[in-house]
Design a protein around this motif. Structure first.
Motif, PDB file in Angstrom:
ATOM      1  N   GLU A  72       0.798  -1.224   0.000  1.00  0.00           N
ATOM      2  CA  GLU A  72       0.000   0.000   0.000  1.00  0.00           C
ATOM      3  C   GLU A  72       0.836   1.283   0.000  1.00  0.00           C
ATOM      4  N   GLU A  73       1.739   1.411   0.950  1.00  0.00           N
ATOM      5  CA  GLU A  73       2.516   2.651   1.056  1.00  0.00           C
ATOM      6  C   GLU A  73       3.469   2.850  -0.122  1.00  0.00           C
ATOM      7  N   PRO A  74       4.269   1.833  -0.522  1.00  0.00           N
ATOM      8  CA  PRO A  74       5.167   2.030  -1.668  1.00  0.00           C
ATOM      9  C   PRO A  74       4.426   2.361  -2.955  1.00  0.00           C
ATOM     10  N   VAL A  75       3.281   1.733  -3.175  1.00  0.00           N
ATOM     11  CA  VAL A  75       2.510   1.988  -4.392  1.00  0.00           C
ATOM     12  C   VAL A  75       1.930   3.401  -4.359  1.00  0.00           C
ATOM     13  N   LYS A  77       3.148   5.981  -2.844  1.00  0.00           N
ATOM     14  CA  LYS A  77       4.243   6.933  -3.066  1.00  0.00           C
ATOM     15  C   LYS A  77       4.640   6.963  -4.537  1.00  0.00           C
ATOM     16  N   ALA A  78       4.704   5.790  -5.164  1.00  0.00           N
ATOM     17  CA  ALA A  78       5.068   5.721  -6.581  1.00  0.00           C
ATOM     18  C   ALA A  78       4.051   6.461  -7.435  1.00  0.00           C
ATOM     19  N   LEU A  79       2.773   6.292  -7.106  1.00  0.00           N
ATOM     20  CA  LEU A  79       1.721   6.993  -7.843  1.00  0.00           C
ATOM     21  C   LEU A  79       1.818   8.502  -7.640  1.00  0.00           C
ATOM     22  N   SER A  80       2.046   8.911  -6.399  1.00  0.00           N
ATOM     23  CA  SER A  80       2.146  10.331  -6.083  1.00  0.00           C
ATOM     24  C   SER A  80       3.311  10.971  -6.828  1.00  0.00           C
ATOM     25  N   ASP A  81       4.468  10.296  -6.836  1.00  0.00           N
ATOM     26  CA  ASP A  81       5.647  10.828  -7.516  1.00  0.00           C
ATOM     27  C   ASP A  81       5.426  10.921  -9.019  1.00  0.00           C
ATOM     28  N   ALA A  82       4.772   9.876  -9.605  1.00  0.00           N
ATOM     29  CA  ALA A  82       4.533   9.856 -11.041  1.00  0.00           C
ATOM     30  C   ALA A  82       3.565  10.958 -11.453  1.00  0.00           C
ATOM     31  N   VAL A  83       2.519  11.152 -10.656  1.00  0.00           N
ATOM     32  CA  VAL A  83       1.536  12.195 -10.959  1.00  0.00           C
ATOM     33  C   VAL A  83       2.167  13.575 -10.815  1.00  0.00           C
ATOM     34  N   ALA A  84       2.994  13.757  -9.772  1.00  0.00           N
ATOM     35  CA  ALA A  84       3.665  15.042  -9.557  1.00  0.00           C
ATOM     36  C   ALA A  84       4.605  15.357 -10.723  1.00  0.00           C
ATOM     37  N   ALA A  85       5.295  14.349 -11.228  1.00  0.00           N
ATOM     38  CA  ALA A  85       6.212  14.546 -12.345  1.00  0.00           C
ATOM     39  C   ALA A  85       5.450  14.959 -13.600  1.00  0.00           C
ATOM     40  N   GLU A  86       4.298  14.307 -13.840  1.00  0.00           N
ATOM     41  CA  GLU A  86       3.494  14.647 -15.015  1.00  0.00           C
ATOM     42  C   GLU A  86       2.927  16.058 -14.909  1.00  0.00           C
ATOM     43  N   SER A  87       2.591  16.471 -13.706  1.00  0.00           N
ATOM     44  CA  SER A  87       2.045  17.818 -13.518  1.00  0.00           C
ATOM     45  C   SER A  87       3.085  18.900 -13.825  1.00  0.00           C
ATOM     46  N   ARG A  99       4.493  -0.824 -11.030  1.00  0.00           N
ATOM     47  CA  ARG A  99       5.059  -2.172 -11.126  1.00  0.00           C
ATOM     48  C   ARG A  99       6.427  -2.243 -10.442  1.00  0.00           C
ATOM     49  N   ALA A 100       7.245  -1.235 -10.640  1.00  0.00           N
ATOM     50  CA  ALA A 100       8.573  -1.220 -10.023  1.00  0.00           C
ATOM     51  C   ALA A 100       8.473  -1.166  -8.501  1.00  0.00           C
ATOM     52  N   ALA A 101       7.496  -0.382  -8.017  1.00  0.00           N
ATOM     53  CA  ALA A 101       7.318  -0.265  -6.567  1.00  0.00           C
ATOM     54  C   ALA A 101       6.884  -1.595  -5.957  1.00  0.00           C
ATOM     55  N   GLU A 106       9.268  -7.483  -0.785  1.00  0.00           N
ATOM     56  CA  GLU A 106       9.510  -8.919  -0.720  1.00  0.00           C
ATOM     57  C   GLU A 106       8.863  -9.549   0.503  1.00  0.00           C
ATOM     58  N   MET A 107       8.532 -10.826   0.350  1.00  0.00           N
ATOM     59  CA  MET A 107       8.069 -11.665   1.451  1.00  0.00           C
ATOM     60  C   MET A 107       8.943 -12.923   1.429  1.00  0.00           C
ATOM     61  N   ALA A 108       9.727 -13.109   2.481  1.00  0.00           N
ATOM     62  CA  ALA A 108      10.649 -14.244   2.557  1.00  0.00           C
ATOM     63  C   ALA A 108      11.576 -14.291   1.344  1.00  0.00           C
ATOM     64  N   GLY A 109      11.984 -13.116   0.891  1.00  0.00           N
ATOM     65  CA  GLY A 109      12.917 -13.045  -0.218  1.00  0.00           C
ATOM     66  C   GLY A 109      12.290 -13.161  -1.596  1.00  0.00           C
ATOM     67  N   ILE A 110      10.962 -13.280  -1.647  1.00  0.00           N
ATOM     68  CA  ILE A 110      10.257 -13.402  -2.933  1.00  0.00           C
ATOM     69  C   ILE A 110       9.480 -12.120  -3.192  1.00  0.00           C
ATOM     70  N   SER A 111       9.605 -11.603  -4.402  1.00  0.00           N
ATOM     71  CA  SER A 111       8.922 -10.361  -4.739  1.00  0.00           C
ATOM     72  C   SER A 111       7.408 -10.527  -4.634  1.00  0.00           C
ATOM     73  N   VAL A 112       6.756  -9.534  -4.037  1.00  0.00           N
ATOM     74  CA  VAL A 112       5.296  -9.549  -3.935  1.00  0.00           C
ATOM     75  C   VAL A 112       4.664  -9.553  -5.331  1.00  0.00           C
ATOM     76  N   TRP A 113       5.339  -8.935  -6.285  1.00  0.00           N
ATOM     77  CA  TRP A 113       4.860  -8.935  -7.675  1.00  0.00           C
ATOM     78  C   TRP A 113       4.759 -10.369  -8.202  1.00  0.00           C
ATOM     79  N   THR A 114       5.799 -11.173  -7.928  1.00  0.00           N
ATOM     80  CA  THR A 114       5.809 -12.581  -8.354  1.00  0.00           C
ATOM     81  C   THR A 114       4.731 -13.369  -7.628  1.00  0.00           C
TER      82      THR A 114
END
Length: 209
Positions: A72-75, A77-87, A99-101, A106-114
């Motif tokens: 929740e928090e990393p995503v 922040k990533a959205l906020s930064d991306a929107v601020a940059a576009e503005s 996606r990068a955020a 990780e959970m037990a060394g495995i990416s949450v994305w995976t």
């Protein structure tokens, strides 16, 4: 069981109470009553409800909520930064940033994305297994196949609608609502008999009756 959509079995056109009685003429059933008089078939609203892989979706929502809390928090922040940059006139890749955020968590060394994609595929794979397990001898032979096809088609729509973490970079709330409403409307019109007629055209899958 009630989780499987039942195929319609047409009622005999003759009056069953007079069959077998010498000299009794069968009474024809009016053609307009054939659909209403179908035996054992579920109606439109029943099909809408039963084609939803509810138990699998419930499992997916539970696991997705755990993953979502971690991201929740990393995503955000990533959205906020991306929107601020576009503005500021700086071209940005919002889906890529999200996606990068997610990938960095990780959970037990495995990416949450995976993990999110693994859970999505596991839930989709479990849909036919679950529906096959809840079908019994009382179900029309074609009905479990129809439920499997429709539920597997429905699951991606529901996964997108509940904001699956795996699909988060491309999620749009308004689009999700439109897609889900459209699929729900169409799914109710799909009878098991229709799907069975298509499955029968596929060698090795069609009914061997």
């Amino acid at each position: 069981m009630g989780r499987i959509v039942r195929s319609a079995e047409p009622v005999s056109r003759s009056n069953p109470t007079l069959e077998g009685i010498p000299g009794a003429a069968p009474l024809d059933v009016d053609d307009g009553d054939q659909d209403a008089g179908s035996k054992g078939g579920d109606g439109y609203l029943d099909r809408v409800a039963k084609y939803v892989p509810a138990e699998v979706v419930a499992f997916f929502i539970f696991v997705n909520s755990i993953l979502d809390n971690a991201a929740e928090e990393p995503v955000a922040k990533a959205l906020s930064d991306a929107v601020a940059a576009e503005s500021k006139g700086i071209p940005g890749d919002i889906p890529g940033a999200v996606r990068a955020a997610i990938y960095k968590i990780e959970m037990a060394g495995i990416s949450v994305w995976t993990i999110s994609w693994a859970v999505l595929f596991i839930a989709l794979a479990m849909t036919p297994i679950y529906l096959k397990s809840v079908s019994d001898a009382a179900d029309n032979a074609e009905a479990p196949g129809a439920n499997i096809v429709m539920s597997m088609l429905a699951f991606p729509f529901w996964a997108y609608a509940v904001d699956a973490l795996a699909l988060r970079p491309w999620h749009d709330g308004a689009l999700a609502s439109i897609m889900l409403a459209t699929f729900t409307l169409i799914s109710g019109a799909v009878r098991p008999e229709y799907i069975n007629s298509v499955l029968n055209l596929i060698p090795g899958i069609g009914s061997k009756k």
